[in-house]
Design an enzyme around this catalytic site. Structure first.
Site, short mmCIF file in Angstrom:
data_model
loop_
_atom_site.label_atom_id
_atom_site.label_comp_id
_atom_site.label_asym_id
_atom_site.label_seq_id
_atom_site.Cartn_x
_atom_site.Cartn_y
_atom_site.Cartn_z
N LEU A 1 49.63 45.00 40.52
CA LEU A 1 49.53 44.78 38.96
C LEU A 1 51.03 44.13 38.87
O LEU A 1 51.84 44.60 39.66
CB LEU A 1 49.63 46.38 38.48
N ASP A 2 51.02 43.21 37.81
CA ASP A 2 52.41 42.52 37.76
C ASP A 2 53.33 43.20 37.18
O ASP A 2 53.02 44.41 36.60
CB ASP A 2 52.13 41.07 37.29
N VAL A 3 54.53 42.72 37.08
CA VAL A 3 55.78 43.43 36.44
C VAL A 3 55.55 44.16 35.25
O VAL A 3 55.86 45.12 34.81
CB VAL A 3 56.75 42.66 36.52
#
Lengths: 355, 318
Positions: free
Chosen positions: B101-103
């Site tokens: 999951l990205d930031v």
């Protein structure tokens, strides 16, 4: 190190005299600089190592004159010779010597963490210094630290963080204030008087604080005297230019939360941005509760959004349903839910999963 | 006889899910989980210190007033094995991360411990994931999210719920076609029909991101929420979908939040929030997931298709 002078310095910050206090500095600064780091150093230290035979029960037997290799020895004396496996002449870790060296053993019992680890050894000939040090020297220094007001359980962590304090020459004692500072910033006593004078002067002039307040800050966060001044300057600029605090506000915040001076700039900026722009808290209120700038952004955001969801996010003291900022950030989760949000902990957790 | 720390360490084998808050990098999540686990394991009772036999001389009063020296064998603990000398017993733990999951996105993030890391690849290749994506009409930014640099503003008064549903149906149709193409089955065969009826078509091998399900949960201009079910996606792809929905509706849209609600069999209920990333709770979650993972598999033996293809098990509905 020059503790007496350091103490003098603390009391003389009023006058800001920078030059008079360095009289004996040069002779005191003579550190126990070990030779180059590395394994070879340990081998050179072997000759001075307390021998395995000098166990406590055998101390009185040492008074006999040394035996020559050709002399006949009696049965009794032969029994006393303890044949241990030979010490490794070269080693990269102290753990090979722990069992034999009285000094190292004492350090382990004091709770000095990772005596055997590599990095300690590689740092400036520390390994050979520890091996060479006699039990007497160690005890002297430990007693000195005890005199500063340090308790026994505090000694282990202190020596773990700064083993070099054992290399310093001893000067006479100081007040309990200095004791607590040394405990929290173990490198403090290694620094020269001039350096500390510089730092105290810096804080006093740059922040425009009274001598009493400067002392107060430094005793609460002695780390300020050890580190570089550049990040502190940057932090002050960030507070003034980017966050838009007035100088007297900065003074107030710093005297309440000195940690702000060593905080991470990016984190500070993000936290302020969220509190000021998203939660619409004015500068005056942040100055009143500077703890907010110290809290983690994740925590502030979760709690603010939860209160907002419940319709209770009201941070203006003039209006009903006021939520004080310091309680918002400092209460643990169960208390926050029951007192500020009046919701159950399960609800808060479910809410966290919708963010 | 193993010490309690070793016992705790060996019990940690498998998968569990955590809830990643937005604004935190997945690596930070993984690292803090590892640190917490190691702290929990190392604080359990340490191993027994190794004993060493030493001959210590002792003087005893013998008969006739003379002193005799005798050697007595005593067992002493070896100090070189002391935890303060060697450091903590466990210093590293294999913690692997499933689909990233990205930031800026949040949601269920699957982590594997120990042997569980081998199952992660299986999970990645054979399961779909559910997302809830929030969007806002009227804006367009460089990176399709609301924090990016603003490119243009548009009007959105003309958009109705029907329009949105129509566009979503169109996008889903295109994705359905891509799914059949990449799942490598002959469209005219009985097998393809059965798979399609069950809804268990799955792309074989490498494929671009494909949406297998798409619907509008909530529409209140300018805000809207989409629910997506997808394969091989990245969070950027999902934001681009929102952007494209905006373009199709003769407006623009940015994505204000991406939240994963399911990853394979792991749902929101099973995910641990950051207060609960401790050893006992993670151990419990791992055990629970092991049981859940094993049970649905056994009644379904995998029978390879006529042309050597393996049929994948259907995605577990939320």
């Amino acid at each position: 190190m020059a503790l007496a002078q350091f103490r003098l310095l603390l009391s003389r910050t009023d006058g800001l005299c920078r030059s008079g206090t360095v009289s004996r500095y040069s002779e005191l600064a003579g550190r126990g600089e070990g030779p180059a780091p590395g394994a070879a150093v340990v081998s050179s230290a072997l000759t001075d190592l307390p021998l395995p035979g000098s166990l406590p029960c055998l101390v009185d037997l040492d008074r006999a004159p040394p035996l020559s290799p050709f002399e006949e020895i009696s049965e009794e004396e032969a029994v006393q010779i303890v044949a241990l496996p030979p010490l490794p002449p070269v080693s990269t870790a102290l753990r090979d010597y722990v069992n034999q060296s009285e000094t190292l053993r004492m350090l382990v019992h004091l709770g000095v963490f990772n005596v055997g680890s590599m990095d300690l050894l590689q740092a400036r000939g520390l390994g050979s210094m520890l091996l060479r040090m006699g039990l007497q020297d160690l005890q002297e220094r430990l007693l000195f630290l005890r005199d500063l007001g340090l308790q026994e359980p505090q000694l282990g962590p202190l020596l773990t963080r700064n083993p070099f304090i054992l290399t310093e020459t001893l000067e006479t004692c100081g007040p309990e204030e200095v004791g607590s500072m040394v405990c929290r910033a173990p490198y403090l006593l290694n620094f020269s008087v001039q350096r500390m004078d510089n730092r105290l002067g810096f804080y006093q002039t740059l922040l425009g604080l009274s001598p009493q307040k400067t002392r107060d800050i430094v005793t609460r966060l002695p780390r300020l005297l050890c580190g570089s001044l550049e990040p502190v300057k940057e932090n002050l600029k960030v507070c003034e230019l980017e966050l838009g605090f007035r100088p007297n506000e900065i003074q107030h915040v710093v005297t309440r939360i000195p940690k702000l001076l060593t905080a991470n700039k990016k984190r500070l900026r993000e936290t302020f941005d969220y509190v000021h722009n998203k939660m619409a808290v004015p500068h005056a209120l942040i100055v009143k509760f500077p703890q907010v700038l110290n809290a983690s952004l994740l925590r502030i955001r979760e709690r603010h959004l939860f209160l907002q969801y419940l319709g209770k996010a009201q941070y203006d003291p003039a209006q009903p349903g006021y939520v004080p900022l310091d309680r918002l950030v400092s209460l643990p989760d169960p208390e926050f839910c029951s007192e500020l949000a009046t919701a159950s902990l399960q609800d808060f957790e479910l809410f966290q999963k919708t963010l | 006889m193993v010490s309690r720390a070793v016992w705790l360490f060996r019990r940690l084998e498998g998968l569990f899910a955590v809830y990643k808050p937005p604004g935190v990098h997945w690596k930070l999540v993984r690292d803090s989980v590892e640190t917490n686990l190691l702290k929990g394991i190392n604080s359990a009772s340490p191993r027994e210190p190794r004993q060493q036999v030493m001959f210590l001389p002792e003087s005893t009063d013998g008969s006739g007033g003379s002193t005799e020296l005798t050697l007595t064998a005593t067992r002493l603990p070896v100090l070189a094995n002391h935890p303060l000398v060697t450091g903590p017993q466990f210093q590293k733990l294999r913690v692997g991360v499933g689909h990233r999951l990205d930031v800026f996105s949040s949601g269920v993030l699957v982590l594997g411990v120990g042997q569980g890391n081998k199952m992660l690849a299986d999970l990645y290749n054979s399961k779909t994931r559910d997302y809830t994506v929030e969007g806002e009409f009227g804006l367009a930014t460089e990176d399709f999210s609301d924090t990016g640099r603003l490119i243009e503003r548009t009007t959105y008064d003309h958009i109705t719920q029907d329009d949105v549903d129509r566009v979503l149906a169109m996008i889903q149709g295109a994705n359905q076609k891509a799914l059949i193409m990449y799942s490598n089955v002959d469209l005219c065969s009985q097998q393809a029909y059965e798979l399609a009826v069950k809804g268990s078509l799955y792309p074989q091998g490498k494929s671009p991101p494909i949406l297998t399900g798409l619907r509008c949960l909530h529409f209140k201009p300018p805000h809207f929420t989409l629910e997506m079910q997808c394969v091989n996606e990245t969070q950027r792809f999902l934001r681009r979908v929102v952007h494209e929905v905006g373009l199709e509706l003769r407006s623009t849209a940015v994505c204000t939040g991406v939240r994963r609600t399911r990853d394979g069999p792991f749902t929101l209920q099973a995910a641990l929030t950051h207060k609960h990333w401790t050893l006992p709770e993670i151990t419990a979650a791992v055990r629970k997931s092991c049981l859940a993972w094993r049970t649905p598999r056994e009644p379904q033996p995998q029978n390879p298709g006529p042309d050597g293809m393996k049929r994948k098990e259907p995605a577990v509905p939320d």
